[in-house]
Design an enzyme around this catalytic site. Structure first.
Site, short mmCIF file in Angstrom:
data_model
loop_
_atom_site.label_atom_id
_atom_site.label_comp_id
_atom_site.label_asym_id
_atom_site.label_seq_id
_atom_site.Cartn_x
_atom_site.Cartn_y
_atom_site.Cartn_z
N ASP A 125 -19.36 -18.27 10.92
CA ASP A 125 -20.55 -18.55 10.11
C ASP A 125 -20.48 -17.63 8.89
OD1 ASP A 125 -23.06 -18.72 8.95
OD2 ASP A 125 -24.08 -19.04 10.86
N ARG A 185 -34.71 -5.01 4.64
CA ARG A 185 -33.43 -5.51 4.18
C ARG A 185 -33.42 -5.65 2.66
NH1 ARG A 185 -31.04 -11.01 6.59
NH2 ARG A 185 -32.85 -11.71 5.42
N PHE A 222 -27.32 -14.31 14.47
CA PHE A 222 -28.50 -15.01 13.93
C PHE A 222 -29.03 -16.00 14.96
CE2 PHE A 222 -30.50 -18.17 11.08
CZ PHE A 222 -31.30 -17.33 10.32
N TYR A 271 -27.69 -21.47 -0.11
CA TYR A 271 -28.91 -21.05 -0.82
C TYR A 271 -29.08 -19.54 -0.86
CZ TYR A 271 -30.61 -21.24 4.03
OH TYR A 271 -30.75 -21.08 5.38
N LYS A 272 -28.15 -18.80 -0.26
CA LYS A 272 -28.23 -17.34 -0.30
C LYS A 272 -27.50 -16.84 -1.56
CE LYS A 272 -29.24 -17.11 4.57
NZ LYS A 272 -28.73 -17.15 5.94
C1 PLP Z 1 -29.32 -18.05 6.85
C2 PLP Z 1 -28.46 -18.31 8.04
C3 PLP Z 1 -28.48 -19.56 8.68
C4 PLP Z 1 -29.46 -20.60 8.22
O1 PLP Z 1 -29.30 -21.83 8.79
P1 PLP Z 1 -30.09 -23.08 8.19
O2 PLP Z 1 -29.72 -24.19 9.06
O3 PLP Z 1 -29.67 -23.21 6.78
O4 PLP Z 1 -31.55 -22.75 8.24
C5 PLP Z 1 -27.59 -19.78 9.71
N1 PLP Z 1 -26.77 -18.80 10.14
C6 PLP Z 1 -26.77 -17.57 9.57
C7 PLP Z 1 -25.85 -16.52 10.06
C8 PLP Z 1 -27.63 -17.30 8.51
O5 PLP Z 1 -27.64 -16.10 7.95
#
Ligand code: PLP
Length: 411
Positions: free
Chosen positions: A197, A370, A128, A222-223
């Site tokens: 992560d 997705r 990501f 939030y996911k």
């Molecule tokens: C959604 C996601 C993030 C999001 O990071 P934020 O700081 O909450 O915007 C980070 N890493 C991964 C792998 C994600 O899927």
């Protein structure tokens, strides 16, 4: 391979699905099949009353006294304690605070400081963006180099001089699950720390950071956890590392005695230092309400249903439209997280065409459609109907309508 379930078979399956009773606890607009809970989960029904209660019964009633009387000051630790069982960590090692991005920044710095005399941060170049950008930034700040390698190559010379290896447990594009135990072990054997992560894993997959001996982890709420837009993230640092922590963001509230307002920073013990500043209590309350629902069922049961839903979707789409999409995710449901990625050069317009029909997925560059299969609020018949909607959008070519090619800011 047996043919995918018919619509009638899906209805029968829903009628005997013990998870089906959870659906009324979520707020989803009428007529929408929501396959984007891997990006932003929907609200739980109790969110509205909990938010109102915060304003009226806590903040409005006690004003600044709420920090003590309503327990706001300990909220991050309390929520961390609720996340801990979902990831197989000790409650005292997990804190809810900041965003995933900020937590990655903190833990990368912490990891580098814990492994002096090394020169490399290891990451995967298909990870990501925030993970990739932060690895580069922290490496530059500390005079380290970044070594990019796909996780299958994280062994041998690739691990030489590595201080920290950082990796998403579930890849955000393909859904591929990394072998947390084996990768963590390989990093440890090379003297490096493992930073995971868990953004696409928490609330979706059974996780056991303790059994995998994981050093540090971060993740979104939030996911799949449905904490709400901008819900705070979590940070986990194993107890074996607590003594040597040096935070790059020594915020006042992470001080050992914040209300001494001391001239010199002194980190709070355990994971307490990870607080950078005043927590976002309104968001904490929404996350707490979501955890009442999402945390109420065994993730092994929800994972089983999610794998079935993903397979049903893929089987229908591939059966009806052979060769139209490339499956970017592993074919075996056990090897992917709770989302499925299909490749198509016109993916963006196709997703927009589907959204116009009430089936919400998302698009990720360059060609990825997705679809997330959150088993707490999706039924088998929802997934059947979503797959048929995708088949229709392709057969009718309605995605070619020019209005489906216009891009907004958020995809
Ligand atoms: C959604 C996601 C993030 C999001 O990071 P934020 O700081 O909450 O915007 C980070 N890493 C991964 C792998 C994600 O899927």
């Amino acid at each position: 391979m047996p043919p995918p379930m018919t619509r009638e078979e899906c209805l029968a399956r829903d009628a005997s699905d013990p998870l089906a009773s959870l659906r009324p606890q979520f707020v989803i607009p009428e007529g929408v099949i929501y396959l984007d809970g891997n990006s932003l989960g929907p609200p739980v029904r109790a969110s509205a009353t909990r938010a109102a209660a915060l304003v009226t019964d806590e903040w409005g009633a006690h004003l600044i006294g709420g920090w003590e009387r309503d327990g706001w000051i300990d909220s991050g630790a309390r929520l961390g304690g609720r996340i801990a069982p979902l990831i197989g960590a000790r409650p005292d090692d997990v804190l809810v605070c900041d965003s995933t991005t900020v937590n990655l920044f903190k833990l990368l710095h912490v990891g580098v400081a814990l492994r002096p005399n090394r020169s490399v941060l290891l990451a995967s170049d298909d990870d990501f963006p925030t993970d990739r950008y932060l690895v580069e930034a922290v490496a530059a700040q500390r005079g380290y180099t970044v070594r990019w390698a796909p996780p299958r190559n994280w062994h041998g010379a690739t691990l030489k001089d590595v201080a920290v290896g950082v990796l998403s447990h579930v890849n955000f594009r393909t859904g591929l699950i990394a072998d947390m135990g084996a990768i963590t072990r390989a990093l440890h054997d090379a003297g490096a720390l493992a930073l995971w992560d868990l953004s696409h894993s928490v609330g979706a997959l059974p996780l056991d950071l303790g059994a995998c001996d994981v050093d540090m982890a971060v993740g979104c709420t939030y996911k799949f956890l449905c904490g709400g837009p901008g819900a705070p993230a979590f940070a986990m640092v194993g107890a074996h590392l607590h003594a040597g922590v040096h935070t790059p963001i020594p915020g006042w509230l992470g001080h050992a005695r914040p209300f001494a307002f001391a001239a010199q920073y002194e980190p709070a013990p355990g994971i307490g230092w990870a607080v950078t500043g005043t927590p976002t209590i309104a968001s904490h309350v929404l996350l707490d309400a979501a955890l009442d629902v999402v945390g109420s069922v065994a993730v092994t049961a929800t994972r089983h249903k999610a794998m079935e839903l993903g397979a049903l979707f893929v089987d229908i789409v591939e059966g009806e439209l052979p060769g139209v999409f490339t499956l970017h995710s592993p074919r075996e449901p056990e090897l992917r997280g709770n989302h499925v990625s299909l490749g198509h050069p016109d993916g963006f317009a196709i997703v927009q065409g589907l959204i116009a029909r009430g089936v919400v997925g998302d698009f990720r560059e360059p060609d990825v459609l997705r679809f997330g299969f959150a088993p707490l609020y999706l039924s088998y018949v929802d997934v059947h109907d979503a797959a048929i909607a995708l088949v229709d959008v392709m057969r009718t070519e309605e995605w070619r309508d020019p209005r489906f090619s216009r891009r907004g800011t958020v995809t």
